[in-house]
Design an enzyme around this catalytic site. Structure first.
Site, PDB file in Angstrom:
ATOM      1  N   ASN A  74       0.793  -1.308  -0.021  1.00 39.80           N
ATOM      2  CA  ASN A  74      -0.088   0.018  -0.041  1.00 39.80           C
ATOM      3  C   ASN A  74       0.886   1.198  -0.054  1.00 39.80           C
ATOM      4  O   ASN A  74       2.200   1.041   0.472  1.00 39.80           O
ATOM      5  CB  ASN A  74      -1.030  -0.066   1.343  1.00 39.80           C
ATOM      6  CG  ASN A  74      -0.532   0.709   2.551  1.00 39.80           C
ATOM      7  OD1 ASN A  74      -0.620   1.839   2.539  1.00 39.80           O
ATOM      8  ND2 ASN A  74       0.205  -0.160   3.372  1.00 39.80           N
ATOM      9  N   CYS A 135       6.429   5.623   9.085  1.00 38.87           N
ATOM     10  CA  CYS A 135       5.365   5.268   7.712  1.00 38.87           C
ATOM     11  C   CYS A 135       6.433   5.342   6.631  1.00 38.87           C
ATOM     12  O   CYS A 135       7.072   6.471   6.460  1.00 38.87           O
ATOM     13  CB  CYS A 135       4.232   6.297   7.640  1.00 38.87           C
ATOM     14  SG  CYS A 135       3.638   6.118   6.090  1.00 38.87           S
TER      15      CYS A 135
HETATM   16  C1  LIG Z   1      -4.047  -0.049   4.124  1.00 35.94           C
HETATM   17  C2  LIG Z   1      -2.991   0.253   5.276  1.00 35.94           C
HETATM   18  C3  LIG Z   1      -2.921   1.475   5.818  1.00 35.94           C
HETATM   19  C4  LIG Z   1      -2.038   1.624   6.991  1.00 35.94           C
HETATM   20  N1  LIG Z   1      -2.050   3.033   7.721  1.00 35.94           N
HETATM   21  C5  LIG Z   1      -1.332   3.000   8.840  1.00 35.94           C
HETATM   22  C6  LIG Z   1      -1.317   4.337   9.379  1.00 35.94           C
HETATM   23  O1  LIG Z   1      -1.906   5.098   9.233  1.00 35.94           O
HETATM   24  N2  LIG Z   1      -0.532   4.394  10.630  1.00 35.94           N
HETATM   25  C7  LIG Z   1       0.298   3.221  11.084  1.00 35.94           C
HETATM   26  O2  LIG Z   1       1.133   3.442  11.957  1.00 35.94           O
HETATM   27  N3  LIG Z   1       0.349   2.233  10.359  1.00 35.94           N
HETATM   28  C8  LIG Z   1      -0.564   1.953   9.185  1.00 35.94           C
HETATM   29  N4  LIG Z   1      -0.376   0.665   8.716  1.00 35.94           N
HETATM   30  C9  LIG Z   1       0.355  -0.337   9.018  1.00 35.94           C
HETATM   31  C10 LIG Z   1      -0.303  -1.258  10.059  1.00 35.94           C
HETATM   32  O3  LIG Z   1      -0.865  -0.694  11.052  1.00 35.94           O
HETATM   33  C11 LIG Z   1       0.482  -2.426  10.308  1.00 35.94           C
HETATM   34  O4  LIG Z   1       1.773  -1.931  10.889  1.00 35.94           O
HETATM   35  C12 LIG Z   1       1.184  -3.244   9.284  1.00 35.94           C
HETATM   36  O5  LIG Z   1       0.159  -3.797   8.154  1.00 35.94           O
HETATM   37  C13 LIG Z   1       1.691  -4.658   9.736  1.00 35.94           C
HETATM   38  O6  LIG Z   1       0.623  -5.442   9.990  1.00 35.94           O
HETATM   39  P1  LIG Z   1      -0.270  -6.566   9.186  1.00 35.94           P
HETATM   40  O7  LIG Z   1       0.707  -7.210   8.353  1.00 35.94           O
HETATM   41  O8  LIG Z   1      -1.032  -7.411  10.235  1.00 35.94           O
HETATM   42  O9  LIG Z   1      -1.290  -5.537   8.292  1.00 35.94           O
HETATM   43  C14 LIG Z   1      -1.360   0.535   7.399  1.00 35.94           C
HETATM   44  C15 LIG Z   1      -1.330  -0.568   6.663  1.00 35.94           C
HETATM   45  C16 LIG Z   1      -2.230  -0.805   5.566  1.00 35.94           C
HETATM   46  C17 LIG Z   1      -2.271  -2.027   5.115  1.00 35.94           C
END
Ligand SMILES: Cc1cc2nc3c(=O)[nH]c(=O)nc-3n(C[C@H](O)[C@H](O)[C@H](O)COP(=O)(O)O)c2cc1C
Length: 308
Positions: A74, A135
């Protein structure tokens, strides 16, 4: 043991007592409301909405999501309505919810981070702050702070001074030594660390010979990153005394248990929410079942039970 009292699932992160260790990760659960038809949100340990900045942000050019094998890329670019709109239009919904609300936030400068922390500190109904210094999808801020301990330390120290709320610092995996970063933010006053954010990545369309994402680079999440996330949580939990919140590719209870075994006190579910919205509730039930089957009294006891 056929059942366990609910209190055996509770965990404490800073000043926050969570009814269970399962939270939903920022950016993958909207502002809560979008998920209310799927299950009773009060059952979650905490909800972390999309990251908020001082001013509204438009995000990156489309396409901003691309599915890969075992994950998603993303490049949302931290699109969000900004502090004022969040307080006016999104926060009221959470007054109805009886679980903890943890605010994920970020700034482009040290001053912006501290200003936001100060403002949220005065808002009733917020249990804690998760500071995103990780980020990969924005040009300024975020990762610039999250990849250099010399920048992260004064930043976290300033934010610490600006708020009495529980302060969680969300770490970037895009560093050489994540243990060092964790130690550094602990010394600067963080109450907990959460990890990992997405891993910088890209995809190419061989027909157009262009990038699949409008921003070229994005962040990889989902099952593909779980082994890396697990390794990092294990490394960090050996380095710091403060609680570690693990995430990265958790799709089911067994994944969450792996993170807890290597040292996480709590976990977050991200990408899985986009695929199967009820994952949070299933993970809570699965952890409970595992404790009963293995005759382990509480989830707190499970943390760090990993044998080497
Ligand atoms: C579509 C999307 C948007 C995200 N937006 C944020 C955000 O605004 N702030 C943040 O700290 N992490 C954001 N993340 C990261 C997630 O919170 C998480 O740290 C990361 O996706 C890893 O976990 P997962 O593999 O379970 O998704 C985002 C992830 C995705 C997929």
């Amino acid at each position: 043991m056929h059942s366990i009292p609910d209190s055996n699932l509770s965990v404490t992160i800073g000043k926050i007592k969570l009814k269970n260790p399962v939270m939903v990760a920022s950016g993958t659960f909207g502002f809560g409301e979008e998920y209310e038809d799927f299950f009773d949100l009060n059952q979650l340990g905490a909800i972390i909405p999309k990251g908020i900045s001082l001013k509204p942000m438009m995000g990156n050019p489309p396409p901003r999501i691309f599915e890969t094998e075992g994950g998603i890329l993303n490049s949302i670019g931290l699109q969000n309505p900004g502090f004022q709109d969040f307080i006016k239009n999104k926060l009221p919904y959470f007054k109805k919810i009886k679980t903890h609300l943890i605010i994920n936030f970020f700034g482009n400068t040290q001053r912006e981070y501290a200003e936001l922390a100060r403002r949220f500190d005065e808002v009733p109904g917020i249990s804690g702050l998760e500071m995103n210094i990780s980020c990969p999808n924005v040009k300024q801020g975020g990762i610039v702070f999250g990849s250099d301990p010399k920048m992260a330390y004064p930043l976290v120290r300033e934010v610490r001074k600006a708020t009495k709320l529980t302060l969680i610092v969300k770490l970037s995996p895009n560093v050489t030594d994540i243990g060092l970063m964790a130690k550094c933010v602990e010394e600067a006053g963080a109450d907990a660390v959460s990890l990992i954010n997405t891993i910088r990545a890209m995809a190419v369309n061989i027909h157009s010979r262009k990038p699949e994402l409008g921003n070229i680079l994005g962040g990889l999440s989902g099952p593909a990153i779980k082994p890396i996330a697990l390794r990092m949580v294990w490394e960090v939990s050996q380095k710091v005394e403060i609680p570690v919140i693990g995430m990265g590719g958790i799709m089911k209870a067994e994944d969450a248990i792996e993170f807890i075994l290597v040292g996480a006190s709590a976990i977050q579910i991200g990408t899985a929410n986009l695929i199967h919205p009820k994952t949070g509730i299933e993970v809570i039930n699965g952890i409970k079942k595992y404790l009963i089957q293995n005759k382990i009294e509480s989830v707190r006891e499970l943390t760090g039970l990993f044998k080497t």
